[in-house]
Design a protein around this motif. Structure first.
Motif, PDB file in Angstrom:
ATOM      1  N   SER A   4      39.962  35.230  19.533  1.00 43.93           N
ATOM      2  CA  SER A   4      40.304  35.918  18.283  1.00 43.93           C
ATOM      3  C   SER A   4      41.324  37.015  18.564  1.00 43.93           C
ATOM      4  N   SER A   5      41.838  37.626  17.516  1.00 47.19           N
ATOM      5  CA  SER A   5      42.844  38.678  17.664  1.00 47.19           C
ATOM      6  C   SER A   5      42.179  40.049  17.675  1.00 47.19           C
ATOM      7  N   TYR A   6      42.763  40.963  18.456  1.00 48.50           N
ATOM      8  CA  TYR A   6      42.239  42.327  18.559  1.00 48.50           C
ATOM      9  C   TYR A   6      43.006  43.195  17.577  1.00 48.50           C
ATOM     10  N   THR A   7      42.318  43.791  16.629  1.00 52.17           N
ATOM     11  CA  THR A   7      43.019  44.495  15.555  1.00 52.17           C
ATOM     12  C   THR A   7      42.600  45.945  15.429  1.00 52.17           C
ATOM     13  N   LEU A   8      41.794  46.435  16.385  1.00 50.62           N
ATOM     14  CA  LEU A   8      41.282  47.801  16.242  1.00 50.62           C
ATOM     15  C   LEU A   8      42.382  48.826  16.513  1.00 50.62           C
ATOM     16  N   PRO A   9      42.227  50.063  15.961  1.00 48.05           N
ATOM     17  CA  PRO A   9      43.288  51.073  16.100  1.00 48.05           C
ATOM     18  C   PRO A   9      43.274  51.792  17.452  1.00 48.05           C
ATOM     19  N   VAL A  10      42.404  51.386  18.370  1.00 46.87           N
ATOM     20  CA  VAL A  10      42.417  51.995  19.718  1.00 46.87           C
ATOM     21  C   VAL A  10      42.609  50.884  20.736  1.00 46.87           C
ATOM     22  N   ASP A  11      43.081  51.267  21.962  1.00 46.48           N
ATOM     23  CA  ASP A  11      43.215  50.286  23.032  1.00 46.48           C
ATOM     24  C   ASP A  11      41.825  49.715  23.341  1.00 46.48           C
ATOM     25  N   PRO A  12      41.779  48.492  23.846  1.00 49.35           N
ATOM     26  CA  PRO A  12      40.474  47.915  24.178  1.00 49.35           C
ATOM     27  C   PRO A  12      39.732  48.760  25.209  1.00 49.35           C
ATOM     28  N   GLY A  13      38.407  48.729  25.103  1.00 51.55           N
ATOM     29  CA  GLY A  13      37.557  49.383  26.105  1.00 51.55           C
ATOM     30  C   GLY A  13      37.347  50.851  25.833  1.00 51.55           C
ATOM     31  N   LEU A  14      36.076  51.266  25.860  1.00 49.88           N
ATOM     32  CA  LEU A  14      35.784  52.704  25.742  1.00 49.88           C
ATOM     33  C   LEU A  14      35.807  53.300  27.138  1.00 49.88           C
ATOM     34  N   SER A  15      36.997  53.439  27.649  1.00 47.82           N
ATOM     35  CA  SER A  15      37.137  53.942  29.018  1.00 47.82           C
ATOM     36  C   SER A  15      38.425  54.740  29.110  1.00 47.82           C
ATOM     37  N   VAL A  16      38.331  55.921  29.704  1.00 46.33           N
ATOM     38  CA  VAL A  16      39.516  56.772  29.843  1.00 46.33           C
ATOM     39  C   VAL A  16      39.571  57.318  31.263  1.00 46.33           C
ATOM     40  N   THR A  17      40.738  57.279  31.855  1.00 49.30           N
ATOM     41  CA  THR A  17      40.950  57.880  33.175  1.00 49.30           C
ATOM     42  C   THR A  17      41.914  59.046  33.030  1.00 49.30           C
ATOM     43  N   MET A  18      41.537  60.179  33.567  1.00 46.66           N
ATOM     44  CA  MET A  18      42.428  61.340  33.544  1.00 46.66           C
ATOM     45  C   MET A  18      42.432  61.976  34.933  1.00 46.66           C
ATOM     46  N   PHE A  19      43.567  62.505  35.298  1.00 47.99           N
ATOM     47  CA  PHE A  19      43.664  63.253  36.556  1.00 47.99           C
ATOM     48  C   PHE A  19      43.920  64.713  36.239  1.00 47.99           C
ATOM     49  N   PHE A  20      43.242  65.587  36.952  1.00 50.68           N
ATOM     50  CA  PHE A  20      43.543  67.010  36.821  1.00 50.68           C
ATOM     51  C   PHE A  20      44.339  67.446  38.040  1.00 50.68           C
ATOM     52  N   THR A  21      45.461  68.090  37.779  1.00 45.88           N
ATOM     53  CA  THR A  21      46.306  68.584  38.866  1.00 45.88           C
ATOM     54  C   THR A  21      46.383  70.099  38.737  1.00 45.88           C
ATOM     55  N   PRO A  22      45.554  70.827  39.503  1.00 45.96           N
ATOM     56  CA  PRO A  22      45.526  72.278  39.335  1.00 45.96           C
ATOM     57  C   PRO A  22      46.890  72.904  39.653  1.00 45.96           C
ATOM     58  N   PRO A  23      47.312  73.876  38.844  1.00 48.86           N
ATOM     59  CA  PRO A  23      48.601  74.513  39.088  1.00 48.86           C
ATOM     60  C   PRO A  23      48.574  75.400  40.324  1.00 48.86           C
ATOM     61  N   GLY A  24      47.411  75.769  40.771  1.00 51.06           N
ATOM     62  CA  GLY A  24      47.298  76.612  41.961  1.00 51.06           C
ATOM     63  C   GLY A  24      45.841  76.886  42.205  1.00 51.06           C
ATOM     64  N   ALA A  25      45.560  77.638  43.274  1.00 50.94           N
ATOM     65  CA  ALA A  25      44.174  77.940  43.608  1.00 50.94           C
ATOM     66  C   ALA A  25      43.615  78.945  42.614  1.00 50.94           C
ATOM     67  N   THR A  26      42.341  78.804  42.290  1.00 48.00           N
ATOM     68  CA  THR A  26      41.657  79.839  41.533  1.00 48.00           C
ATOM     69  C   THR A  26      40.785  80.620  42.507  1.00 48.00           C
ATOM     70  N   TYR A  27      40.738  81.941  42.328  1.00 43.82           N
ATOM     71  CA  TYR A  27      40.127  82.801  43.334  1.00 43.82           C
ATOM     72  C   TYR A  27      38.726  83.245  42.952  1.00 43.82           C
ATOM     73  N   ALA A  28      37.744  82.732  43.687  1.00 37.46           N
ATOM     74  CA  ALA A  28      36.364  83.177  43.544  1.00 37.46           C
ATOM     75  C   ALA A  28      36.187  84.449  44.372  1.00 37.46           C
ATOM     76  N   ALA A  29      35.142  85.195  44.074  1.00 37.03           N
ATOM     77  CA  ALA A  29      34.906  86.434  44.821  1.00 37.03           C
ATOM     78  C   ALA A  29      33.412  86.643  44.998  1.00 37.03           C
ATOM     79  N   GLY A  30      33.063  87.374  46.058  1.00 39.99           N
ATOM     80  CA  GLY A  30      31.653  87.678  46.304  1.00 39.99           C
ATOM     81  C   GLY A  30      31.523  89.039  46.955  1.00 39.99           C
ATOM     82  N   ALA A  31      30.490  89.778  46.536  1.00 40.07           N
ATOM     83  CA  ALA A  31      30.193  91.074  47.152  1.00 40.07           C
ATOM     84  C   ALA A  31      28.764  91.028  47.665  1.00 40.07           C
ATOM     85  N   HIS A  32      28.590  91.422  48.922  1.00 39.20           N
ATOM     86  CA  HIS A  32      27.272  91.315  49.558  1.00 39.20           C
ATOM     87  C   HIS A  32      26.787  92.675  50.065  1.00 39.20           C
ATOM     88  N   LEU A  33      25.493  92.896  49.908  1.00 39.21           N
ATOM     89  CA  LEU A  33      24.841  94.110  50.407  1.00 39.21           C
ATOM     90  C   LEU A  33      23.664  93.686  51.279  1.00 39.21           C
TER      91      LEU A  33
END
Lengths: 775, 299
Positions: free
Chosen positions: A600-629
């Motif tokens: 049959s023909s595929y007529t839905l308004p979205v691409d087939p399959g409920l599946s999405v792939t995305m890549f995250f490319t961080p613009p730079g490091a994020t800085y965590a911090a910790g203080a210890h006593l």
């Protein structure tokens, strides 16, 4: 029903399975015809191999094959992290010259490990011992033995950082303090050692390698195998099953990784090698070993004018992860403080010892040690409080993004993204009872068990690139599957990443499942190290989930004939808000998106399959911090150090799962306690390892780790959609410095200066003895 | 880290074990290792530091060699008694309290639930607690072979590091300790880098008072100071007839410990061990003295 999972301490979904012994580690995997490997390892720190007699081993019962450095030529392992000044030497599988004790010189494959070890004991290797050098200070001297006979010297790389005019500012500074400190070498020591199972098959006429590896970096392994074996990546399948901790040890690609895969092809049988603990301590990467001579110039009111640091770093016989560790140290010495003039020069030395590469913390604990101890010395000199001098020098919340003027490990300008260090320390002082402990310390100062208080603040560059991807898919049963290129070694990704997706998709978390560490399930992956997965993979999961949500709503609009502002997605169903009887489930949406019947023909308004792939490319490091006593009690008679109170406040940005984050910090601090007080890999002058078992290499046990208070004070990162910062290494960073400061503080009467870690009781006693002897 | 191939035999009675052992050792000339709790032997086998032909498992003799009884002021302990039994048994806690106290320092719970007194004494690590207690109290070791039985006092039992007088065809079957006398106190003080590690120094003491409260007998033993536990009782005999203060004991021990010359290793140099010996022996003697002073008939 609420689906705001992010920020909740959701129980770890894997714990039941793992605690019931249902984990699948490398040693649990069974394949028909599986053969076992044992390695013959060099007893010399530096030697030339003259001849190898494998014949007696080949006759041992059960032995299938013996392979040796004699007669086989392999290429050197690829250099993973080039650096401008690095004169790189990487390991050659079965090279003709061995450069540290424990390098493999032969391998025996047998029906079982017992017989393989019988065979290994029967291999006779004739060596020509060469002069060896184990100490980095000695390696630097003129006339020192050469670690690699074909190199003119032992310098692996020199590292330099320069901001402003440190020498000039130091000369004019009214107050100058010095600090000299050596940091001992430690082992990563995960519960599960390294291990590898390799199996070859033929598909479409091409050879195909399937490797199960206890690794942090499956896709990197795939790439390296392809390169070394001259195959296409499609022919290599690397899978990390359950991995029992890593802490850096399972980051690099080792010669054993190559040899096991290679020998499996030679034999035509699946082959497994499980590293034993002796092998782990001897050959899996070590870290930390550095020696610093640092100087700080300040104004009379305690403002930092300049810091100059010169250090030596040991990289052992090779550079399995480049010189990342000392580079990180050089960039993070200024840490959370404003240092207008900074100069740092590090020399990285080859020695005939086990190679060094990142271990949890990766150069940052050393950096935190240098700057915090300098500030302690300055506070002493100026008679100001240790917390006050830190408050006086912090980068302020309004200074972000803060240009450090340094070049980061990626080669780009180093910018701190966010933080609130003054509030971090203030929270710590209150939560840790700083003022009360100071009073108690004064009352107890004349006793045989004086108290000492130590403080340190450190930062960590986390969540680095290049990328991590996530594929989020809804199956025809309405269940959600996440696939990422990260690889868990116990961090709880199957819980935290599911939380991110479940919140976006407004679905029960037990319907979200994670697939990780498999090079065939997603084309690209960077891996899990450097405190990056929550940030990078977490952001990719969030982005893919959001797109998937959008796609589902578009499809639901179409199926329900209602615009999305009148639709609600929750609990696995999209409903019309005004008429909840009109709804479509995720399962129905997935079914629809998979298309109608064939032909049959595929007529839905979205691409087939409920599946999405995305890549995250961080613009730079994020800085965590910790203080210890830290508050310690020192027994003046025995030198015993007891930690009586430990409080840590961390900024890990947005927390996905506070309990898991707290656990990471507790684990990091436990490592820091080991680094500061117990753990040290020692070699003798000839390069023989003196700490080859857990009787001599002392990890802190549950009995040595105190209860600790861990608090969170988040400043969300602007650099990723979650606002998260990495946390896997954070606890290990300020802890050694805070602990050493506390011990030194307890020995105030003795004017003790602690210039090396670990600080063992014998060292404490020695300081006390020296102080009591007439000068 | 896998052992070499060995034959495994598991006799069911002591008589059978002695007979099999004699046969293997004396007649077939084989190297035999006796397996009790396995807490030292198994790592040694796995690291191939020992490669016996036969492993003779004694755990089937638990019924014969596992008892703890008191008989005429002597406590008899079967060689297969586990550490946890010594730690918790009422007879031990009452009559050899220093042994129960020492057990807290022996490894960890898992080790104490498997390891045995016989195994610990025969392994003869000079830093281990039970050889030290045996030395302090001059325990007697009963050694049996197919051909007979002999009794060896602790002073003659330990030869050097990991070496005892036990012959290859002998089995240590029982250890006899004198019950603690009236008006006595015992104590043990240990220092290790982590709890459960081998001691860097360990001191055990027993003090017995006379009716006037002066010290009648003082005993002291030190571990981890040389190839065998050191019996220091002669050295502290000068305390007898006195009522010392803690500070006097500390001073005396500082003097006495200057005469011992422990070896150094990667965990502690000689002078540090000497320091620890003085501190710990003073603490042990002082605690034993206090306990002796608090002794009551029904303690």
């Amino acid at each position: 029903m609420a689906y705001d999972y992010v920020g909740q301490s959701v129980r770890r979904v894997n714990d039941q399975r793992l605690l019931r012994g249902q984990g699948q580690y490398i040693a649990d995997i069974r394949r028909p015809g599986l053969a076992h490997v044992a390695f013959v390892r060099s007893p010399h720190a530096h030697a030339r191999i003259i001849a190898v007699d494998t014949a007696p081993a080949a006759r041992v019962s059960g032995v299938l094959g013996v392979y040796a450095a004699d007669g086989i030529e392999f290429p050197a392992l690829p250099l993973l992290f080039p650096y401008r000044t690095l004169d790189a030497v990487t390991q050659i599988p079965f090279g003709r010259e061995v450069h540290h004790v424990g390098e493999p010189v032969a391998m025996v494959v047998a029906e079982n490990r017992y017989q393989a070890e019988d065979g290994a004991a029967a291999v006779h290797v004739e060596y020509e011992p060469l002069p060896a050098v184990a100490e980095m200070k000695r390696a630097r001297q003129d006339g020192a033995p050469r670690v690699h006979s074909d190199r003119s010297g032992n310098l692996a790389a020199s590292i330099m950082q320069n901001v402003g005019d440190a020498a000039g500012a130091m000369q004019e500074a009214p107050i100058v303090v010095n600090c000299e400190i050596g940091m001992g070498r430690v082992s990563c020591a995960p519960i599960e050692t390294r291990g590898l199972l390799a199996e070859w098959s033929v598909r479409s006429g091409d050879p195909e390698l399937h490797v199960y590896a206890a690794t942090q970096t499956p896709h990197m392994m795939q790439r390296i195998y392809a390169e070394l074996l001259h195959l296409s990546e499609r022919q290599i399948h690397v899978q990390a099953p359950d991995v029992g901790g890593a802490f850096g040890a399972k980051e690099p690609f080792y010669v054993e990784d190559f040899l096991v895969a290679w020998v499996s092809r030679q034999l035509g049988r699946p082959v497994v090698w499980i590293e034993d603990r002796l092998e782990h301590l001897l050959t899996s990467v070590h870290e930390r070993e550095q020696f610093h001579q640092a100087q700080m110039g300040l104004t009379r009111d305690g403002r930092i004018l300049a810091v100059i640091d010169r250090f030596l770093a040991n990289t052992g016989a090779y550079v399995p992860w480049g010189v990342i560790v000392p580079v990180i140290t050089s960039t993070l010495i200024p840490g959370p403080y404003k240092v207008p003039n900074y100069f740092c020069e590090g020399l990285v030395m080859y020695t005939n010892t086990t190679p060094l590469a990142p271990y949890r913390g990766a150069g940052r604990p050393q950096a935190a040690m240098v700057i915090n101890r300098l500030l302690d010395r300055a506070a002493d000199r100026l008679h100001v409080d240790a917390a006050a001098i830190r408050q006086r020098n912090f980068i302020q919340p309004e200074d972000f993004p803060y240009q450090t003027g340094l070049i980061s490990r990626e080669g780009t300008p180093m910018v701190l993204d966010s933080g609130d260090y003054p509030a971090l320390l203030k929270t710590l002082m209150q939560a840790g009872g700083y003022a009360q402990w100071q009073e108690k310390k004064t009352r107890q100062s004349a006793s045989d068990r004086p108290l000492g208080i130590g403080l340190a603040v450190g930062i960590e560059n986390t969540g680095m690139g290049p990328h991590e991807g996530a594929t989020v898919t809804v199956g025809s049963d309405g269940q959600v599957t996440i696939v990422t290129g990260a690889a868990s070694q116990g961090q709880g990704h199957e819980t935290t990443l599911a939380q991110v997706a479940a919140e976006v998709l407004a679905i029960d978390i037990d319907r979200v499942h994670l697939v990780e560490g498999d090079s065939q399930r997603i084309a690209y992956g960077t891996g899990t190290f450097a405190s990056r997965t929550a940030v990078v993979a977490g952001s990719a999961v969030k982005m893919a989930s959001e797109q998937l949500r959008d796609k589902m709503l578009t499809l639901a609009e179409h199926l329900l004939g209602t615009r999305r502002e009148f639709l609600q997605l929750a609990g696995g169903t999209v409903r019309v808000v005004s008429d909840p009887t009109r709804s479509v489930s995720l399962a129905q949406l997935a079914e629809a998106a998979s298309g109608p019947f064939p032909g049959s023909s595929y007529t839905l308004p979205v691409d087939p399959g409920l599946s999405v792939t995305m890549f995250f490319t961080p613009p730079g490091a994020t800085y965590a911090a910790g203080a210890h006593l830290v508050v310690v009690e020192v027994d003046r008679d025995t030198g015993q150090v007891n930690i009586v109170a430990y409080t840590a406040v961390h900024d890990a940005g947005t927390l996905i799962n506070p309990q898991i984050v707290t656990g990471q910090i507790q684990g990091g601090i436990s490592g820091g306690i080991g680094t500061a007080l117990l753990e040290e890999m020692r070699f003798d002058e000839a390069g023989q390892l003196l700490t080859g078992t857990f009787m001599d290499y002392l990890l802190p046990t549950a009995l040595d780790v105190p209860d600790m208070t861990v608090l969170h004070r988040a400043t969300p990162s602007p650099l990723n959609p979650l606002g998260a910062k990495g946390v896997g290494e954070s606890g290990a960073i300020p802890s050694p410095s805070a602990i050493v400061a506390a011990v030194e503080d307890a020995l105030k009467t003795e004017h003790a200066v602690l210039d090396a870690i670990p600080v063992r009781p014998s060292a404490v006693r020695q300081r006390i003895r020296m102080a009591s002897e007439p000068q | 880290m896998k052992p070499c191939a060995f034959e495994f035999l598991a006799p069911k009675t002591l008589a059978e074990a002695l007979s099999v052992l004699w046969q293997l050792v004396e007649e077939e000339g084989l190297a035999v290792k006796l397996l009790a709790g396995g807490q030292s032997l198994m790592p040694v086998l796995n690291m191939r530091l020992s490669t016996p032909d036969v492993l003779l498992d004694l755990n089937g003799l638990q019924g014969e060699l596992g008892d703890i009884v008191i008989n005429r002021q002597q406590v008899h302990i079967g060689a297969l008694a586990r550490h946890y039994q010594l730690e918790t048994h009422p007879l031990i806690r009452r009559h050899v309290p220093v042994m129960a106290e020492a057990e807290r320092w022996v490894g960890h719970v898992a080790i104490r639930s498997r390891g045995t007194i016989g195994g610990s004494l025969v392994h003869a690590d000079p830093a281990a607690e039970l050889p030290l207690v045996a030395t302090l109290l001059d325990g007697s070791m009963i050694l049996q072979s197919k051909n007979g039985c002999r009794t060896v006092p602790a002073a003659e039992f330990f030869l050097t590091y990991l070496m005892t007088t036990v012959e290859p065809a002998e089995i240590l079957t029982e250890i006899i300790f004198p019950a603690m006398p009236a008006r006595s106190g015992q104590s043990i003080e240990e220092f290790a880098l982590r709890h459960g590690d081998f001691a860097l120094a360990v001191a055990a003491a027993q003090i017995t008072l006379d009716e006037s409260g002066r010290i009648r007998h003082s005993r002291l033993a030190l571990g981890a100071m040389g190839p065998t536990p050191l019996d220091m009782s002669d050295k502290v005999a000068q305390l007898e007839g006195t009522r010392p203060e803690a500070a006097e004991i500390a001073e005396l021990m500082a003097d006495i410990c200057r005469t011992i010359e422990p070896d150094g290793d990667i965990h502690a140099d000689g002078p540090y061990r000497q320091d620890l010996a003085a501190v710990l022996s003073a603490r042990a003697l002082t605690a034993a003295l206090q306990r002796a002073q608090g002794w009551t008939e029904m303690a």
